[in-house]
Design an enzyme around this catalytic site. Structure first.
Site, short mmCIF file in Angstrom:
data_model
loop_
_atom_site.label_atom_id
_atom_site.label_comp_id
_atom_site.label_asym_id
_atom_site.label_seq_id
_atom_site.Cartn_x
_atom_site.Cartn_y
_atom_site.Cartn_z
N HIS A 40 26.88 -48.17 81.12
CA HIS A 40 26.88 -49.60 81.39
C HIS A 40 28.36 -49.98 81.95
CE1 HIS A 40 28.45 -51.60 77.75
NE2 HIS A 40 28.06 -50.49 77.18
N ASP A 63 34.55 -50.08 74.94
CA ASP A 63 32.84 -50.45 75.14
C ASP A 63 32.85 -51.22 76.36
OD1 ASP A 63 30.13 -50.85 75.02
OD2 ASP A 63 30.33 -51.57 73.10
N GLU A 109 23.98 -54.24 79.97
CA GLU A 109 23.51 -53.34 78.85
C GLU A 109 23.57 -54.31 77.35
OE1 GLU A 109 24.42 -50.23 75.53
OE2 GLU A 109 25.47 -52.09 75.93
N GLU A 110 24.95 -54.92 77.41
CA GLU A 110 25.00 -55.86 76.02
C GLU A 110 23.83 -56.79 75.74
OE1 GLU A 110 26.87 -54.58 73.98
OE2 GLU A 110 28.69 -53.84 75.01
N GLU A 147 15.65 -51.75 83.76
CA GLU A 147 14.74 -52.25 84.80
C GLU A 147 14.63 -51.18 86.08
OE1 GLU A 147 13.55 -55.37 84.84
OE2 GLU A 147 14.13 -54.94 82.82
N ASP A 179 28.85 -43.73 76.99
CA ASP A 179 29.10 -45.18 76.94
C ASP A 179 30.64 -45.17 76.47
OD1 ASP A 179 29.20 -47.77 76.16
OD2 ASP A 179 27.24 -47.85 75.45
N HIS A 227 33.49 -54.61 70.10
CA HIS A 227 32.92 -55.91 70.40
C HIS A 227 33.60 -57.26 70.02
CE1 HIS A 227 28.35 -54.77 70.95
NE2 HIS A 227 29.12 -53.90 71.71
#
Lengths: 705, 705
Positions: B338, B348, B386-387, B395, B415, B513
């Site tokens: 992503h 990330d 993605e998050e 999709e 990732d 994050h």
């Protein structure tokens, strides 16, 4: 000097030649073609097809049928077991059999009469009920039951005061209105062109059904074993509780002969039924409300319906056989028919089985003699328990789901091979393979081909080709192709030879599903001399061999585009405004169909621009995979979650009765009728599912990367 | 005379040579090898792999990361668009780009803060509520949310008198007990080995999270765009009503930093919470019932939770790129990560993106220079959103479902490429490819390979191989592999380099994050010099090239059998008696696994007995298809109808927390707990589904016909 030069040149030429020969044949390095190069680029051998056609023998088919009809062979009966043994013997024959043949067993849920211990007794009393009659199949069943196997006129008893019963579309629908049992008969008007007398009019004097003929059948909106949806019915497989079974009539339905129906219907009281309900009997068909005529001997009588049937788990066998492919053994062409009958089943199904046995005899011999081995593998299936709901073939597709979805090129079904004497072949399949039938001559004719005959009796005008043979669509579940096309998305065809429908009102041959469907009937009134059977065997075998041997699979994806365009134009005509009124645009569907068309055109162009026999075999494999998997791309397991096994968003059956996309048609029709917001949402959801499927299919046809 | 003879011989020799050359190369007939013979039998070129490994540059990866982290790039933000443009620029570079690169848009449902117009305000009043705390992840979330992305400690407010709240497994479960909002924080005990001070203990002094670090996240039991399950979220796609969304918390959940959590938790009144709830704060963690301590300044205060978030439909892009395959362009090896971050997202996801860009740079240059073209096609995906729930990749799989299922060999996900400084590679993938990593050296080491290092830090004992590197299973939905493995059944792997977990309690790198996940943090505390990134790029590229170039796919189906046998033995240990008590036999499952094992052994034997480079290319294609489609055979779309996208009956996530078949484990656990007949039926159904899937997979591995 001149002479020397000439000699010198000659010598050099000789040496050059030796060199060429040495270089060409003598050097075994990477640059010499490996043995397999010839094999992988080999196309269909027309001489072998001609050999096959020449060897298909009408008398052999006749003798197959004589053997197969010696005993009645209802699913799981002793006669069925005899038939299993006969199939195995034939397919294991050392001179004319297949590479391998074996049986596979399933334990399935069936219903059988037990004369000694009646299950229960239902008494239907006209004294407090109205006897309704209905004869027309249009009235009798909803439109998604369009197959002759399940469409039957019916007469229903129902309590008084429920006028809606007369409007119900079928016997199932009658139950909620209080109908507690249904008597089904086949009116001579529909099946016998009005002929009724067993003195000289009906069988054995003609092909018409005798007064005592009882047309059996089964009714189920799903297919496959009822207790094990999505699971092969093995001994230890989980079975749903019987009370959870859906899709079968909640009330007993008993077929009777028209001699018995006559005795009841002509005694019915009440108002006359509408003219379209009137039939061939020499009396007025009354609604029967309440009960019989006051003047009838039956007045104040009951009609007593004794139910003898019991549900049982019984073993049913498929007989399987294979011819291994030489070059692409992991590509399957499947050919099948059911084996079980209602009684002797000469036409249904043994006409098809006789044809299949002749096809395997001729092919088997070619294999055993070392004259032929198909490029791809051929699988033959003799399915069990079809009459109870396509059970054998469905369990097979459930058990081998992954293998079959990954590798099957096509499924060919020949059930009732010949419906009658006149000259027309009825084909229902998805890809047009128009060229093939030109190879096969019509019975009793040295000049006209099946193709010519077909185009004469059943044609349509195609934007691309002009007048061509018409091809029906396999939207229903009338025979064993159902699981292959609807559940697995395998390109399927169903082949038969039928009578001229302009000459009779009979919707099917009159002895269909009766005890009169015998060898004698078949050989006297359906196909004397068995030349129509021979033609079907030649046609089916011709298609089978081409599917198995062609370098390029004989599928035309642009023809698929034509169908989608036809469906689209119908959908736009019927639904554009109604959808727009609910803020749903049909435009993305147009775009999807347009994308499909151009992807198909590009793939066709690629094929035309290729020299497949001289390019890498991985190229033709790639294109073949695109063609083979095209129908798979239309599967969506969440499109119709409540309908077992219907996953193909183009060919699924529909209640809307329109030649367009079934999910959209049904959802739109419902939404337009109820006006409910949730129903319009479902119409939108169906539209999105359809668009995604068509776009997805277009992606698979497009450039591979 | 002598002279003449010599000249003559020389001349003849020259002419002979010319002839040999002509014959060898000049004549295109059946017996001369066509050009494509060499191509189709070509195996992986080890020299090219070595070239790739040599060219992967740590400083290039570092500069990729510097570029990618210049701006925050949350999904659909302007920074995300800048990242899209950067990816396109790199992948369209004429010297080092791919064959083609483009963007694909989806309109997806996201939630964003709007500071100007708060959506609503929730006031949670301790005066009528108990403040509960929970810190341990085992308590905080149910076991099927085992991925670090979604596992976070939480503190919950709830009304008094609901002691069960303290036992709820997660914040979602708390809502039915009256919890109206949840504050989430990450306790320094768990993430910082107890370190708390921002004077010298936490970032920028170490890798530990500063007191103001807020660990964001999203929670959803499904994945993909929430409004368009099973449908690609295009402009006109049908969207379910928002009220029908399931799987998300019914109450707001707000992450806070531990400095704020400290201020609240240490003021809580009530009884002390159990010892396993206590954390690193220098106070007793009380249950908080009711409200704050009477002595607290907060006594009689509310905690006010302002919700600013609004749901919006926004365009999110995937950036796609391809290298076309030369021999089998219709076989895809997919590599993705992503692109969106929560803030700067250095680790990330941009550590993975930096690695991907270096892999594509080196491969792209080899392609542009004409030095290499893979046998199979390679597809690169830079997924959006993605998050918010793996939206971009999901999709994509919905839109291209058919094409991807038919043709994908494998999906590789990188990732978070590097979790930390110490020496161990963590791999989660389904087929063991143990030999590969021997090619790649560990960072800063000239002697030990990634393989050696892996086996040292994370190993297991295999019945077949003895001590080997351990491989985790992709049973969850922690990153973009989810749709590929669970929905499409594509063999997938997830690669990263991680720290020595014996040295710290941190479940993940502490800046995960948070806004502190920056280039500075990454280059100082995660991977100074970027040699671990380099190792991951080499490992992933090595695997990628082998998947793309190997004549025989590097999948070992007997290793799959070993996993099934492990699962079986656990299932027998746990469930045999309980099932038998309900008349359900586990024996058919044993038979199925045994059949799988022997089919795998036979296929392995066939491979060993073959000389694939010299046999027909359709043979290796056939075997490769068997290997490629093996995971597909375990898909069953009706196995878990209520769980979006979970169709793989071996790898689906499970709540039972046992290393065995997930559907059976969950159903058995439930049935054993409720004792309900219907639940035992479901256990039996799950067992039958599993047996059919394993038998079906065995059929695909077995003799092709």
């Amino acid at each position: 000097m001149l002479k020397k030069v000439l000699l010198g040149s000659l010598g050099a030429a000789l040496v050059l030649t030796a060199g060429i020969l040495l270089g060409h044949f003598g050097i075994q390095r990477g640059s010499t073609a490996p043995d397999w190069v010839m094999d992988v680029t080999q196309d269909v051998d027309e001489a072998l097809i001609q050999k096959f056609i020449a060897e298909v023998d009408n008398i052999a088919i006749q003798e197959n049928l004589r053997e197969l009809t010696k005993v009645p062979h209802m699913a799981t009966s002793p006669g069925d077991e005899q038939t299993v043994q006969y199939m195995l013997k034939r397919w294991q024959d050392p001179d004319t059999g297949l590479d391998q043949a074996w049986r596979e067993e399933y334990k399935v849920y069936l219903s059988f009469p037990d004369p000694n211990t009646p299950n229960k007794v239902t008494v239907v009393s006209p004294s407090d009920a109205v006897l309704y009659t209905a004869r027309e199949k249009e009235k009798a069943y909803s439109s998604d039951q369009e197959d002759p196997e399940v469409v039957q006129p019916y007469a229903a008893y129902a309590p008084a005061g429920h006028p809606k019963v007369a409007d119900t579309q079928n016997a199932i629908n009658a139950a909620p209105y209080g109908v507690i049992g249904v008597l089904v008969y086949t009116d001579p008007w529909d099946i016998n062109d009005g002929k009724m007398s067993d003195n000289n009019e009906t069988y054995p004097y003609s092909w018409y059904m005798p007064p005592s003929g009882v047309e059996r059948g089964s009714f189920n909106t799903h297919y496959g074993d009822m207790l094990t949806p999505y699971l092969a019915a093995k001994d230890d497989t989980y079975r749903i509780p019987e009370k959870n079974i859906t899709g079968i009539p909640p009330i007993p339905t008993q077929p009777i002969g028209f001699e018995d129906a006559y005795a009841l219907i002509c005694e019915l009281g009440g108002e006359p039924a509408p003219s379209e309900w009137q039939g061939a009997f020499n009396c007025t068909y009354n609604f029967g409300g309440p009960g019989f005529k006051p003047t009838s001997n039956f007045n104040n009588s009951d009609v007593k319906l004794d139910i003898y049937n019991r549900e049982e788990l019984k073993n049913s066998a498929n007989v399987m056989g294979v011819i291994r492919g030489s070059v692409e053994p992991d590509r399957y062409v499947i050919y099948g028919n059911h084996r079980d009958s209602w009684v002797h089943g000469a036409i249904d199904p043994s006409s098809g089985t006789s044809v299949m046995l002749e096809v395997t005899r001729v092919l088997g011999r070619m294999v055993k003699q070392g004259k032929w081995r198909p490029r791809r593998s051929i699988i033959f299936g003799s399915w069990g328990a079809e009459e109870f709901g396509l059970i054998g073939s469905t369990e097979y597709t459930e058990e081998y789901y992954s293998k079959l979805s990954e590798r099957s090129v096509a499924y060919i079904n020949v059930d009732i091979a010949v419906f009658g004497k006149s000259k027309s072949v009825k084909n229902k399949f998805l890809f047009t393979m128009t060229a093939y039938e030109q190879w096969v001559k019509t019975p009793g004719s040295d000049s006209s081909s099946v193709y010519d005959n077909w185009i004469r009796y059943f044609n349509r005008t195609s934007p691309a080709y002009g007048v061509i043979p018409n091809v029906g669509f396999l939207t229903g579940a009338g025979s064993d192709y159902a699981a292959f096309i609807h559940f697995l998305g395998i390109t399927s065809m169903d082949i038969s030879y039928t009578y001229d429908r302009t000459k009779t009102r009979a919707r099917i041959y009159p002895a269909y599903h009766t005890a009169y469907d015998t060898f004698d009937y078949a050989s006297k009134f359906i196909d004397p001399g068995f030349t129509s059977h021979q033609t079907v065997a030649r046609t089916a075998g011709n298609v089978l061999m081409r599917l198995a041997d062609s370098l390029l699979l004989p599928f035309n994806c642009s023809d698929y585009a034509e169908t989608l365009e036809g469906y689209l134009s119908k959908a736009m005509e019927l639904y554009t405004d109604g959808l727009a009124a609910h803020m749903i645009s049909i435009e993305p569907l147009q775009t999807a169909v347009r994308n499909f068309r151009s992807a198909a055109a590009r793939l066709d162009q690629l094929i035309r621009d290729s020299d497949l026999a001289n390019e890498t075999p991985l190229k033709v494999r790639r294109i073949n995979d695109q063609l083979m998997l095209l129908d798979r791309a239309f599967l969506d397991p969440v499109a119709f979650p409540d309908r077992y096994g219907y996953r193909h968003v183009i060919w699924a059956s529909s209640k809307a009765g329109q030649a367009t996309f079934p999910g959209l048609a049904d959802a739109y029709t419902r939404a337009a009728s109820t006006g409910l917001d949730n129903d319009w949402k479902e119409a939108h959801r169906q539209l999105s599912i359809l668009i995604q499927a068509i776009q997805g299919a277009a992606h698979t046809l497009g450039d591979t990367i």
